[in-house]
Design an enzyme around this catalytic site. Sequence first.
Site, PDB file in Angstrom:
ATOM      1  N   LYS A 102     -17.865  54.835 -14.494  1.00 25.77           N
ATOM      2  CA  LYS A 102     -17.803  53.467 -13.975  1.00 25.77           C
ATOM      3  C   LYS A 102     -16.352  53.023 -13.969  1.00 25.77           C
ATOM      4  CE  LYS A 102     -18.944  49.613 -16.319  1.00 25.77           C
ATOM      5  NZ  LYS A 102     -17.886  48.615 -16.074  1.00 25.77           N
TER       6      LYS A 102
ATOM      7  N   ASP B 278     -17.602  48.984 -10.299  1.00 23.64           N
ATOM      8  CA  ASP B 278     -18.163  47.763 -10.902  1.00 23.64           C
ATOM      9  C   ASP B 278     -17.199  46.592 -10.704  1.00 23.64           C
ATOM     10  OD1 ASP B 278     -19.487  45.961 -12.587  1.00 23.64           O
ATOM     11  OD2 ASP B 278     -18.680  46.851 -14.416  1.00 23.64           O
TER      12      ASP B 278
ATOM     13  N   LYS C 142     -18.324  43.584  -9.314  1.00 26.26           N
ATOM     14  CA  LYS C 142     -19.124  42.349  -9.438  1.00 26.26           C
ATOM     15  C   LYS C 142     -18.693  41.273  -8.442  1.00 26.26           C
ATOM     16  CE  LYS C 142     -19.984  42.918 -14.423  1.00 26.26           C
ATOM     17  NZ  LYS C 142     -19.009  43.937 -14.821  1.00 26.26           N
TER      18      LYS C 142
ATOM     19  N   ARG D 102     -17.295  51.585 -24.997  1.00 28.85           N
ATOM     20  CA  ARG D 102     -16.616  51.825 -26.262  1.00 28.85           C
ATOM     21  C   ARG D 102     -17.273  52.838 -27.205  1.00 28.85           C
ATOM     22  NH1 ARG D 102     -15.672  45.500 -26.700  1.00 28.85           N
ATOM     23  NH2 ARG D 102     -17.553  45.681 -25.427  1.00 28.85           N
TER      24      ARG D 102
ATOM     25  N   GLN E 140     -20.643  42.431 -27.218  1.00 32.98           N
ATOM     26  CA  GLN E 140     -21.943  42.462 -26.564  1.00 32.98           C
ATOM     27  C   GLN E 140     -22.965  41.731 -27.428  1.00 32.98           C
ATOM     28  OE1 GLN E 140     -22.316  43.313 -23.610  1.00 32.98           O
ATOM     29  NE2 GLN E 140     -21.308  45.231 -23.065  1.00 32.98           N
TER      30      GLN E 140
ATOM     31  N   HIS F 296     -18.550  38.234  -5.891  1.00 37.75           N
ATOM     32  CA  HIS F 296     -19.213  36.927  -5.840  1.00 37.75           C
ATOM     33  C   HIS F 296     -18.330  36.004  -5.000  1.00 37.75           C
ATOM     34  CE1 HIS F 296     -21.328  33.523  -8.356  1.00 37.75           C
ATOM     35  NE2 HIS F 296     -21.447  33.358  -7.050  1.00 37.75           N
ATOM     36  N   ASP F 297     -18.698  35.822  -3.732  1.00 33.34           N
ATOM     37  CA  ASP F 297     -17.891  34.984  -2.839  1.00 33.34           C
ATOM     38  C   ASP F 297     -18.796  34.559  -1.686  1.00 33.34           C
ATOM     39  OD1 ASP F 297     -15.684  33.827  -1.408  1.00 33.34           O
ATOM     40  OD2 ASP F 297     -14.337  35.248  -2.385  1.00 33.34           O
TER      41      ASP F 297
ATOM     42  N   ASP G 127     -13.044  51.817 -19.048  1.00 30.82           N
ATOM     43  CA  ASP G 127     -12.308  50.555 -19.136  1.00 30.82           C
ATOM     44  C   ASP G 127     -10.899  50.810 -19.659  1.00 30.82           C
ATOM     45  OD1 ASP G 127     -14.431  49.036 -18.118  1.00 30.82           O
ATOM     46  OD2 ASP G 127     -15.377  48.908 -20.087  1.00 30.82           O
TER      47      ASP G 127
ATOM     48  N   THR H 207     -24.399  40.804 -20.110  1.00 33.70           N
ATOM     49  CA  THR H 207     -24.984  41.069 -21.434  1.00 33.70           C
ATOM     50  C   THR H 207     -24.207  40.374 -22.554  1.00 33.70           C
ATOM     51  OG1 THR H 207     -23.802  43.157 -21.301  1.00 33.70           O
ATOM     52  CG2 THR H 207     -26.156  43.237 -20.937  1.00 33.70           C
TER      53      THR H 207
END
Length: 240
Positions: A38, A65, A67, A217, A196, A69-70, A16, A125
């Site tokens: 990732k 990653d 994700k 992290r 989280q 959604h469409d 990240d 999460t």
Amino acid sequence: MKAKETIDRNVIIACDFSSAKQTCEFLKVFGEERPYLKIGMELFYAEGPEIVRQLKRKGFPIFLDLKLHDIPNTVKKTMSVLSKLEIDMCNLHAAGTIDMMKAALEGLTRPDGSRPILLAVTQLTSTSEERMQKELLISGQMEQVVARYAQNAQQAGLDGVVCSPLEAAIVKQSCGQKFLTVTPGVRFAESQSNDQIRITTPAKARSMGADYIVVGRPITASDNPREAYLRCVKEFNNNI
Ligand code: C5P
């Protein structure tokens, strides 16, 4: 044809970061080692597909990653583009419905029948059961919702789900042992939870049925990321 699994590398480092420079700097500590990485929205939107090509050229297995959604047609066409990047794993939101997941699978499958592993995100999460019920008006219990989303993903032909380690067992019960569970929300026993909520340790994640863990992290913010990575691998694979 089924997606190829890279089971020898089952701890996935969440890169990240906001630039390729930062990512490459971070990866230097791994030398010739090639951990599973990732790439999420932050790095992908900052650097575009070239960061994926660059890391694939260096030999890192990649979980992309994003994700998705469409509407089904858009997701199908997007998956077709992502498939050409030779990624190893990618995902979408199960909330997009079974039709969307089926379309994604079609788009992802290459002309030779091969494709990356495709996973569905059940509930993030960072989402608590209370918020899911009060804000999203999803009235079931978290475990029921995750189990149902996992079953929908399986019905659509997907390989597994991304879920909290705390829900891995329920996913295995609902969908069988071969249905993959990839679990973020992993922390060392003594470390902070950050944002989280539904979290556990690497060893506990394993004993609860996780096939892969995604760790950000606790590795990336560590003073010694390689040591933290190796500790995760050891704790996850030796169940200690
Ligand atoms: O730093 P940390 O270990 O919390 O990073 C977890 C990673 O897993 C992040 O990249 C986050 O976007 C991702 N993730 C998650 N929960 C999901 C799906 C993905 O935390 N349900």
